[in-house]
Design a protein around this motif. Structure first.
Motif, mmCIF file in Angstrom:
data_model
loop_
_atom_site.group_PDB
_atom_site.id
_atom_site.type_symbol
_atom_site.label_atom_id
_atom_site.label_comp_id
_atom_site.label_asym_id
_atom_site.label_seq_id
_atom_site.Cartn_x
_atom_site.Cartn_y
_atom_site.Cartn_z
ATOM 1 N N ASN A 84 42.458 -18.663 -27.190
ATOM 2 C CA ASN A 84 42.461 -17.301 -26.671
ATOM 3 C C ASN A 84 41.032 -16.781 -26.668
ATOM 4 N N ARG A 85 40.298 -17.133 -25.635
ATOM 5 C CA ARG A 85 38.922 -16.689 -25.488
ATOM 6 C C ARG A 85 38.825 -15.732 -24.307
ATOM 7 N N PRO A 86 37.889 -14.815 -24.366
ATOM 8 C CA PRO A 86 37.670 -13.969 -23.184
ATOM 9 C C PRO A 86 37.073 -14.819 -22.063
ATOM 10 N N ASP A 87 37.327 -14.420 -20.826
ATOM 11 C CA ASP A 87 36.812 -15.168 -19.685
ATOM 12 C C ASP A 87 35.285 -15.154 -19.636
ATOM 13 N N ILE A 88 34.702 -13.981 -19.820
ATOM 14 C CA ILE A 88 33.246 -13.840 -19.784
ATOM 15 C C ILE A 88 32.816 -13.119 -21.043
ATOM 16 N N ASP A 89 31.895 -13.712 -21.761
ATOM 17 C CA ASP A 89 31.359 -13.078 -22.963
ATOM 18 C C ASP A 89 30.068 -12.382 -22.582
ATOM 19 N N ARG A 90 30.099 -11.064 -22.497
ATOM 20 C CA ARG A 90 28.937 -10.314 -22.032
ATOM 21 C C ARG A 90 28.037 -9.839 -23.163
ATOM 22 N N VAL A 91 28.424 -10.020 -24.364
ATOM 23 C CA VAL A 91 27.626 -9.468 -25.453
ATOM 24 C C VAL A 91 27.130 -10.562 -26.396
ATOM 25 N N THR A 92 26.690 -11.669 -25.857
ATOM 26 C CA THR A 92 26.093 -12.682 -26.707
ATOM 27 C C THR A 92 24.716 -12.195 -27.136
ATOM 28 N N PRO A 93 24.265 -12.605 -28.291
ATOM 29 C CA PRO A 93 22.930 -12.168 -28.734
ATOM 30 C C PRO A 93 21.825 -12.578 -27.761
ATOM 31 N N GLU A 94 21.980 -13.720 -27.118
ATOM 32 C CA GLU A 94 20.975 -14.170 -26.165
ATOM 33 C C GLU A 94 20.900 -13.253 -24.952
ATOM 34 N N LEU A 95 22.076 -12.833 -24.451
ATOM 35 C CA LEU A 95 22.107 -11.956 -23.285
ATOM 36 C C LEU A 95 21.570 -10.568 -23.627
ATOM 37 N N VAL A 96 21.892 -10.077 -24.791
ATOM 38 C CA VAL A 96 21.366 -8.778 -25.227
ATOM 39 C C VAL A 96 19.841 -8.848 -25.330
ATOM 40 N N ALA A 97 19.328 -9.932 -25.885
ATOM 41 C CA ALA A 97 17.877 -10.098 -26.022
ATOM 42 C C ALA A 97 17.214 -10.216 -24.650
#
Length: 161
Positions: free
Chosen positions: A10-23
């Protein structure tokens, strides 16, 4: 008998809040509001590349986004997940009648003729629609955005008169 294949998670389709993306968004915007990292014009705006004057830079950003909205009404946006895709339901302009679409198309033609030079228009379309910015054409993009501001002012004056 056991099920074959990979077990489901049960994973979300798109993970928008990864630490890499935030950085990455923080880096692109220089610590400003990371929502501007969605579009190259927003990055140019928060970095101060559009104009030295902050208010003029904001006007240029708004004029560019309005042009993108107008383009999205006339043509299908090239990217499904673009900023303009939120204005075009189902990507086809559903919910708009023919008169609204014809009015938007006529306004887009007037804007294109107001910009006068093809290189200036191409710089605007590349940055706003296709999300491609070129440092060599940044001055033409600024020129296009300033002319869009002038065009919007002249339309507002005619409407008020």
């Amino acid at each position: 008998m056991a099920k074959r294949g990979r077990p489901k998670f049960n994973r979300p389709d798109i993970d928008r809040v990864t630490p890499e993306l935030v950085a990455k968004r923080a880096f692109l915007t220089g610590g400003a509001n990371p929502a501007y990292a969605e579009h190259p014009l927003g990055i140019l705006y928060v970095r101060g590349y559009l104009s030295d004057d902050h208010e003029q830079s904001r006007r240029m950003y708004v004029a560019g986004m309005e042009f993108g909205f107008l383009w999205g009404r006339v043509f299908k946006p090239p990217f499904a997940q673009s900023l303009m895709a939120q204005f075009v339901p189902s990507g086809e302009g559903a919910g708009w009648d023919e008169a609204t679409t014809a009015d938007a198309e006529a306004r887009l033609k007037r804007v294109a003729s107001f910009l006068k030079e093809r290189a200036v228009y191409d710089a605007l379309v590349n940055a706003v629609i296709y999300r491609r910015t070129n440092p060599r054409t940044l001055d033409k993009l600024r020129t296009a955005l300033c002319r869009l501001i002038d065009y919007n002012k002249s339309v507002a004056r005619r409407a008020a008169a």
